[in-house]
Design a protein around this motif. Structure first.
Motif, PDB file in Angstrom:
ATOM      1  N   TYR A   1       1.484  -3.412 -16.400  1.00 13.67           N
ATOM      2  CA  TYR A   1       1.922  -4.167 -15.212  1.00 13.67           C
ATOM      3  C   TYR A   1       2.688  -3.261 -14.254  1.00 13.67           C
ATOM      4  CZ  TYR A   1       4.944  -7.151 -12.428  1.00 13.67           C
ATOM      5  OH  TYR A   1       5.633  -7.719 -11.385  1.00 13.67           O
ATOM      6  N   LYS A   2       3.576  -2.425 -14.801  1.00 11.67           N
ATOM      7  CA  LYS A   2       4.370  -1.523 -13.968  1.00 11.67           C
ATOM      8  C   LYS A   2       3.471  -0.520 -13.254  1.00 11.67           C
ATOM      9  CE  LYS A   2       7.050   1.618 -15.889  1.00 11.67           C
ATOM     10  NZ  LYS A   2       8.151   2.317 -16.566  1.00 11.67           N
ATOM     11  N   ALA A   3       2.489   0.038 -13.964  1.00  8.55           N
ATOM     12  CA  ALA A   3       1.570   1.008 -13.361  1.00  8.55           C
ATOM     13  C   ALA A   3       0.759   0.356 -12.245  1.00  8.55           C
ATOM     14  CB  ALA A   3       0.645   1.593 -14.428  1.00  8.55           C
ATOM     15  N   GLU A   4       0.278  -0.860 -12.487  1.00  9.21           N
ATOM     16  CA  GLU A   4      -0.503  -1.576 -11.467  1.00  9.21           C
ATOM     17  C   GLU A   4       0.360  -1.901 -10.252  1.00  9.21           C
ATOM     18  OE1 GLU A   4      -3.383  -3.370  -9.292  1.00  9.21           O
ATOM     19  OE2 GLU A   4      -3.620  -2.115 -11.084  1.00  9.21           O
ATOM     20  N   THR A   5       1.574  -2.332 -10.482  1.00 11.88           N
ATOM     21  CA  THR A   5       2.479  -2.656  -9.370  1.00 11.88           C
ATOM     22  C   THR A   5       2.806  -1.407  -8.560  1.00 11.88           C
ATOM     23  OG1 THR A   5       3.436  -4.468 -10.653  1.00 11.88           O
ATOM     24  CG2 THR A   5       4.710  -3.671  -8.784  1.00 11.88           C
ATOM     25  N   LEU A   6       3.077  -0.294  -9.231  1.00  8.14           N
ATOM     26  CA  LEU A   6       3.359   0.953  -8.522  1.00  8.14           C
ATOM     27  C   LEU A   6       2.149   1.423  -7.716  1.00  8.14           C
ATOM     28  CD1 LEU A   6       5.471   2.905 -11.164  1.00  8.14           C
ATOM     29  CD2 LEU A   6       6.259   1.923  -9.019  1.00  8.14           C
ATOM     30  N   ARG A   7       0.945   1.289  -8.293  1.00  7.17           N
ATOM     31  CA  ARG A   7      -0.275   1.660  -7.570  1.00  7.17           C
ATOM     32  C   ARG A   7      -0.440   0.797  -6.325  1.00  7.17           C
ATOM     33  NH1 ARG A   7      -4.773  -0.267  -6.523  1.00  7.17           N
ATOM     34  NH2 ARG A   7      -4.544  -2.047  -7.894  1.00  7.17           N
ATOM     35  N   ARG A   8      -0.220  -0.515  -6.472  1.00  4.72           N
ATOM     36  CA  ARG A   8      -0.344  -1.431  -5.336  1.00  4.72           C
ATOM     37  C   ARG A   8       0.689  -1.116  -4.259  1.00  4.72           C
ATOM     38  NH1 ARG A   8       2.327  -5.836  -4.333  1.00  4.72           N
ATOM     39  NH2 ARG A   8       3.128  -6.008  -6.445  1.00  4.72           N
ATOM     40  N   LEU A   9       1.916  -0.819  -4.681  1.00  6.72           N
ATOM     41  CA  LEU A   9       2.962  -0.477  -3.711  1.00  6.72           C
ATOM     42  C   LEU A   9       2.646   0.825  -2.971  1.00  6.72           C
ATOM     43  CD1 LEU A   9       6.185  -1.449  -5.676  1.00  6.72           C
ATOM     44  CD2 LEU A   9       5.276  -2.557  -3.639  1.00  6.72           C
ATOM     45  N   GLU A  10       2.086   1.804  -3.688  1.00  4.73           N
ATOM     46  CA  GLU A  10       1.708   3.054  -3.032  1.00  4.73           C
ATOM     47  C   GLU A  10       0.606   2.816  -2.008  1.00  4.73           C
ATOM     48  OE1 GLU A  10       0.719   5.623  -6.275  1.00  4.73           O
ATOM     49  OE2 GLU A  10       2.820   6.085  -6.714  1.00  4.73           O
ATOM     50  N   GLU A  11      -0.377   1.948  -2.345  1.00  6.85           N
ATOM     51  CA  GLU A  11      -1.437   1.620  -1.390  1.00  6.85           C
ATOM     52  C   GLU A  11      -0.858   0.909  -0.157  1.00  6.85           C
ATOM     53  OE1 GLU A  11      -4.299  -0.703  -3.505  1.00  6.85           O
ATOM     54  OE2 GLU A  11      -5.125   1.027  -4.577  1.00  6.85           O
ATOM     55  N   GLU A  12       0.063  -0.028  -0.387  1.00  2.00           N
ATOM     56  CA  GLU A  12       0.685  -0.733   0.735  1.00  2.00           C
ATOM     57  C   GLU A  12       1.488   0.231   1.600  1.00  2.00           C
ATOM     58  OE1 GLU A  12       2.955  -4.037  -0.663  1.00  2.00           O
ATOM     59  OE2 GLU A  12       1.203  -5.067  -1.471  1.00  2.00           O
ATOM     60  N   GLN A  13       2.195   1.167   0.961  1.00  2.00           N
ATOM     61  CA  GLN A  13       2.966   2.144   1.724  1.00  2.00           C
ATOM     62  C   GLN A  13       2.037   3.017   2.560  1.00  2.00           C
ATOM     63  OE1 GLN A  13       5.382   4.772  -0.633  1.00  2.00           O
ATOM     64  NE2 GLN A  13       6.243   5.792   1.164  1.00  2.00           N
ATOM     65  N   GLU A  14       0.935   3.453   1.978  1.00  2.00           N
ATOM     66  CA  GLU A  14      -0.024   4.273   2.718  1.00  2.00           C
ATOM     67  C   GLU A  14      -0.625   3.494   3.886  1.00  2.00           C
ATOM     68  OE1 GLU A  14      -4.290   6.315   1.803  1.00  2.00           O
ATOM     69  OE2 GLU A  14      -2.736   6.551   0.273  1.00  2.00           O
ATOM     70  N   ALA A  15      -0.960   2.223   3.665  1.00  2.00           N
ATOM     71  CA  ALA A  15      -1.508   1.396   4.743  1.00  2.00           C
ATOM     72  C   ALA A  15      -0.472   1.191   5.846  1.00  2.00           C
ATOM     73  CB  ALA A  15      -1.962   0.050   4.185  1.00  2.00           C
ATOM     74  N   PHE A  16       0.777   0.990   5.460  1.00  2.00           N
ATOM     75  CA  PHE A  16       1.826   0.798   6.451  1.00  2.00           C
ATOM     76  C   PHE A  16       2.058   2.069   7.258  1.00  2.00           C
ATOM     77  CE2 PHE A  16       6.377   0.600   7.655  1.00  2.00           C
ATOM     78  CZ  PHE A  16       6.291  -0.488   8.507  1.00  2.00           C
ATOM     79  N   GLU A  17       2.056   3.214   6.599  1.00  2.00           N
ATOM     80  CA  GLU A  17       2.229   4.483   7.312  1.00  2.00           C
ATOM     81  C   GLU A  17       1.073   4.735   8.271  1.00  2.00           C
ATOM     82  OE1 GLU A  17       2.817   7.361   4.211  1.00  2.00           O
ATOM     83  OE2 GLU A  17       4.915   6.783   3.913  1.00  2.00           O
ATOM     84  N   THR A  18      -0.152   4.371   7.867  1.00  2.00           N
ATOM     85  CA  THR A  18      -1.305   4.485   8.759  1.00  2.00           C
ATOM     86  C   THR A  18      -1.136   3.565   9.959  1.00  2.00           C
ATOM     87  OG1 THR A  18      -2.703   5.003   6.858  1.00  2.00           O
ATOM     88  CG2 THR A  18      -3.824   4.292   8.871  1.00  2.00           C
ATOM     89  N   PHE A  19      -0.672   2.342   9.715  1.00  2.00           N
ATOM     90  CA  PHE A  19      -0.420   1.397  10.801  1.00  2.00           C
ATOM     91  C   PHE A  19       0.619   1.948  11.775  1.00  2.00           C
ATOM     92  CE2 PHE A  19       2.535  -1.909  12.268  1.00  2.00           C
ATOM     93  CZ  PHE A  19       1.705  -2.581  13.155  1.00  2.00           C
ATOM     94  N   LEU A  20       1.708   2.503  11.241  1.00  2.00           N
ATOM     95  CA  LEU A  20       2.746   3.073  12.104  1.00  2.00           C
ATOM     96  C   LEU A  20       2.198   4.235  12.931  1.00  2.00           C
ATOM     97  CD1 LEU A  20       5.951   3.081   9.877  1.00  2.00           C
ATOM     98  CD2 LEU A  20       5.443   1.613  11.810  1.00  2.00           C
ATOM     99  N   GLN A  21       1.347   5.064  12.335  1.00  2.00           N
ATOM    100  CA  GLN A  21       0.759   6.187  13.065  1.00  2.00           C
ATOM    101  C   GLN A  21      -0.106   5.666  14.209  1.00  2.00           C
ATOM    102  OE1 GLN A  21       1.480   9.342  12.744  1.00  2.00           O
ATOM    103  NE2 GLN A  21       0.081   9.921  14.375  1.00  2.00           N
TER     104      GLN A  21
END
Length: 159
Positions: free
Chosen positions: A99-119
């Motif tokens: 569960y922790k690994a899946e949550t961390l993976r999902r959070l990393e994807e969300e962070q990457e998507a957010f950084e792309t949005f900000l760019q």
């Protein structure tokens, strides 16, 4: 019947010397060194007195005697580092670790998507500002009359 307990306020050093000493201690060894240099610049015996006091009180050579705020920052950083590394270790519970690994993976994807949005947002803002600049420049060029040619033509009535 009812007792009210008050916590005592932290004891403040009395006298300007103790207050100055506490203020410099809070800022660490660089503040003491700056005070010593300033003392030498203003009046060399004052700088010498500060140097002697720093040596006598072991502020010059003792690593822990004069860390003040720096020591608190170091402890906070150490505590955070410990928590960060303990969060990455497996807990021993396979279901929780998955569960922790899946949550961390999902959070990393969300962070990457957010950084792309900000760019993209920054690029759109930059383009909008550049277009506004170019429009203002074109508008200014249309509103100013063309300058008269500066040639060898004689001035009217010069003959």
């Amino acid at each position: 019947m009812y007792s009210t307990s008050y916590t005592a306020a932290p004891e403040r050093p009395s006298g300007w010397f103790r207050r100055t000493e506490a203020w410099l201690d809070d800022r660490g060894k660089p503040a003491w060194i700056a005070a010593m240099i300033l003392g030498f610049v203003l009046f060399w015996p004052l700088g010498l007195a500060i140097l002697a006091y720093m040596i006598w009180s072991k502020r010059m050579f003792n690593r822990s005697a004069c860390q003040g705020r720096n020591a608190r920052n170091w402890e906070e950083m150490s505590r955070r580092r410990h928590h960060m590394f303990s969060a990455m270790r497996p807990s021993g519970n396979v279901a929780f670790d998955a569960y922790k690994a899946e949550t961390l993976r999902r959070l990393e994807e969300e962070q990457e998507a957010f950084e792309t949005f900000l760019q993209r947002l920054r690029e759109a803002k930059d383009k909008q500002e550049f277009d506004a600049f170019m429009d203002d420049r074109a508008r200014a060029a249309r509103s100013t009359p063309p300058a008269a040619p500066q040639g060898d033509a004689p001035a009217p009535g010069a003959y």
